[in-house]
Design a protein around this motif. Structure first.
Motif, mmCIF file in Angstrom:
data_model
loop_
_atom_site.group_PDB
_atom_site.id
_atom_site.type_symbol
_atom_site.label_atom_id
_atom_site.label_comp_id
_atom_site.label_asym_id
_atom_site.label_seq_id
_atom_site.Cartn_x
_atom_site.Cartn_y
_atom_site.Cartn_z
ATOM 1 N N MET A 1 0.848 -1.174 0.000
ATOM 2 C CA MET A 1 0.000 0.000 0.000
ATOM 3 C C MET A 1 0.885 1.226 0.000
ATOM 4 S SD MET A 1 -3.044 -0.868 2.565
ATOM 5 C CE MET A 1 -4.267 -2.003 2.038
ATOM 6 N N LEU A 2 0.356 2.300 -0.493
ATOM 7 C CA LEU A 2 1.144 3.508 -0.642
ATOM 8 C C LEU A 2 0.293 4.705 -0.264
ATOM 9 C CD1 LEU A 2 3.797 4.742 -1.789
ATOM 10 C CD2 LEU A 2 2.623 4.829 -3.992
ATOM 11 N N VAL A 3 0.842 5.589 0.560
ATOM 12 C CA VAL A 3 0.187 6.847 0.901
ATOM 13 C C VAL A 3 1.067 7.962 0.364
ATOM 14 C CG1 VAL A 3 -0.670 8.327 2.746
ATOM 15 C CG2 VAL A 3 -0.727 5.868 3.040
ATOM 16 N N LEU A 4 0.533 8.772 -0.547
ATOM 17 C CA LEU A 4 1.271 9.905 -1.077
ATOM 18 C C LEU A 4 0.849 11.158 -0.319
ATOM 19 C CD1 LEU A 4 0.971 9.256 -4.916
ATOM 20 C CD2 LEU A 4 2.977 8.901 -3.473
ATOM 21 N N CYS A 5 1.758 11.746 0.425
ATOM 22 C CA CYS A 5 1.490 12.970 1.175
ATOM 23 C C CYS A 5 2.346 14.071 0.569
ATOM 24 C CB CYS A 5 1.823 12.768 2.650
ATOM 25 S SG CYS A 5 0.959 11.398 3.411
ATOM 26 N N GLY B 1 1.062 17.005 -1.137
ATOM 27 C CA GLY B 1 0.403 18.268 -1.437
ATOM 28 C C GLY B 1 -0.994 18.296 -0.867
ATOM 29 N N SER B 2 -1.675 19.403 -1.081
ATOM 30 C CA SER B 2 -2.989 19.574 -0.481
ATOM 31 C C SER B 2 -4.114 18.911 -1.272
ATOM 32 C CB SER B 2 -3.293 21.061 -0.330
ATOM 33 O OG SER B 2 -3.315 21.678 -1.599
ATOM 34 N N LYS B 3 -3.830 18.483 -2.493
ATOM 35 C CA LYS B 3 -4.844 17.809 -3.304
ATOM 36 C C LYS B 3 -4.434 16.350 -3.499
ATOM 37 C CE LYS B 3 -6.067 21.967 -5.774
ATOM 38 N NZ LYS B 3 -6.070 22.672 -7.024
ATOM 39 N N PRO B 4 -5.399 15.420 -3.444
ATOM 40 C CA PRO B 4 -5.049 14.006 -3.642
ATOM 41 C C PRO B 4 -4.381 13.784 -4.994
ATOM 42 C CG PRO B 4 -7.297 14.217 -2.855
ATOM 43 C CD PRO B 4 -6.810 15.606 -3.176
ATOM 44 N N THR B 5 -3.318 13.011 -4.978
ATOM 45 C CA THR B 5 -2.577 12.695 -6.186
ATOM 46 C C THR B 5 -2.454 11.186 -6.300
ATOM 47 O OG1 THR B 5 -1.278 14.710 -5.963
ATOM 48 C CG2 THR B 5 -0.381 13.009 -7.386
ATOM 49 N N VAL B 6 -2.791 10.642 -7.425
ATOM 50 C CA VAL B 6 -2.596 9.214 -7.662
ATOM 51 C C VAL B 6 -1.603 9.105 -8.806
ATOM 52 C CG1 VAL B 6 -3.688 7.062 -8.338
ATOM 53 C CG2 VAL B 6 -4.922 8.661 -6.881
ATOM 54 N N MET B 7 -0.510 8.425 -8.531
ATOM 55 C CA MET B 7 0.540 8.275 -9.542
ATOM 56 C C MET B 7 0.841 6.799 -9.717
ATOM 57 S SD MET B 7 3.060 11.288 -8.124
ATOM 58 C CE MET B 7 4.325 10.899 -9.278
ATOM 59 N N PRO B 8 1.044 6.356 -10.949
ATOM 60 C CA PRO B 8 1.418 4.958 -11.140
ATOM 61 C C PRO B 8 2.848 4.713 -10.671
ATOM 62 C CG PRO B 8 1.465 6.127 -13.222
ATOM 63 C CD PRO B 8 0.934 7.092 -12.196
ATOM 64 N N LEU C 1 -3.575 3.884 -0.483
ATOM 65 C CA LEU C 1 -4.321 4.215 0.723
ATOM 66 C C LEU C 1 -4.510 5.720 0.685
ATOM 67 C CD1 LEU C 1 -5.438 3.190 3.435
ATOM 68 C CD2 LEU C 1 -3.175 3.583 4.401
ATOM 69 N N ASP C 2 -5.739 6.160 0.562
ATOM 70 C CA ASP C 2 -6.042 7.575 0.451
ATOM 71 C C ASP C 2 -5.575 8.316 1.695
ATOM 72 O OD1 ASP C 2 -8.274 9.877 0.914
ATOM 73 O OD2 ASP C 2 -7.892 9.548 -1.220
ATOM 74 N N LEU C 3 -5.086 9.534 1.517
ATOM 75 C CA LEU C 3 -4.611 10.323 2.645
ATOM 76 C C LEU C 3 -5.707 10.509 3.687
ATOM 77 C CD1 LEU C 3 -2.511 12.021 4.098
ATOM 78 C CD2 LEU C 3 -3.212 13.970 2.687
ATOM 79 N N ASP C 4 -6.940 10.756 3.235
ATOM 80 C CA ASP C 4 -8.038 10.906 4.191
ATOM 81 C C ASP C 4 -8.223 9.639 5.022
ATOM 82 O OD1 ASP C 4 -8.591 13.510 3.460
ATOM 83 O OD2 ASP C 4 -10.069 12.931 1.945
ATOM 84 N N GLU C 5 -8.011 8.482 4.403
ATOM 85 C CA GLU C 5 -8.105 7.217 5.148
ATOM 86 C C GLU C 5 -6.980 7.111 6.174
ATOM 87 O OE1 GLU C 5 -10.033 4.340 1.719
ATOM 88 O OE2 GLU C 5 -7.861 4.648 1.733
ATOM 89 N N ALA C 6 -5.784 7.496 5.781
ATOM 90 C CA ALA C 6 -4.639 7.409 6.685
ATOM 91 C C ALA C 6 -4.745 8.408 7.834
ATOM 92 C CB ALA C 6 -3.345 7.637 5.921
ATOM 93 N N LEU C 7 -5.480 9.491 7.623
ATOM 94 C CA LEU C 7 -5.649 10.485 8.674
ATOM 95 C C LEU C 7 -6.821 10.184 9.591
ATOM 96 C CD1 LEU C 7 -4.877 13.788 6.720
ATOM 97 C CD2 LEU C 7 -3.394 12.547 8.322
#
Length: 116
Positions: A1-5, A7-14, A24-30
């Protein structure tokens, strides 16, 4: 699983290679109360957190607490592009006021660095 933190907007990168990972969405991790319901309950799971911002530090804290309390098999990898930066109070102004860690995130980061 990967959490990208990163910036202020969700980013999904391959990822450069397909490792069958789930983001793992940042909101989920928070949201520590949601981690039990969204993370698989088995040993050997590795979660990577990328970033050195307030949100990254708080996500790391939540993931660490989750692993320590109910999932000792979880491994957390933390990746940053630069050392942590802290806000510093000066005479009437704050150095790195918008970018430096302060408050709870600064306190948590000191504990995290001790575990690293």
């Amino acid at each position: 699983m990967l959490v990208l933190c990163t910036g202020s907007k969700p980013t999904v990168m391959p990822l450069p290679v397909d490792v069958g990972s789930r983001h793992l969405d940042l909101d989920e991790a928070l949201a520590p109360s949601h981690l039990k319901s969204i993370l698989p309950l088995h040993h050997g799971i590795v979660i990577g957190v990328i970033g050195a911002s307030h949100s990254a530090v708080l996500a790391l804290r939540n993931l660490y607490n989750f692993a320590a309390s109910s999932q000792p098999g979880v491994r957390i990898k933390w990746f940053t592009r630069h050392p942590l930066r802290y806000a510093e109070e000066k005479d009437g102004w704050i150095l790195r006021d918008n970018t430096g860690l302060k408050g709870e995130a600064a306190d948590v980061s000191i504990s995290l660095l001790a575990c690293r």
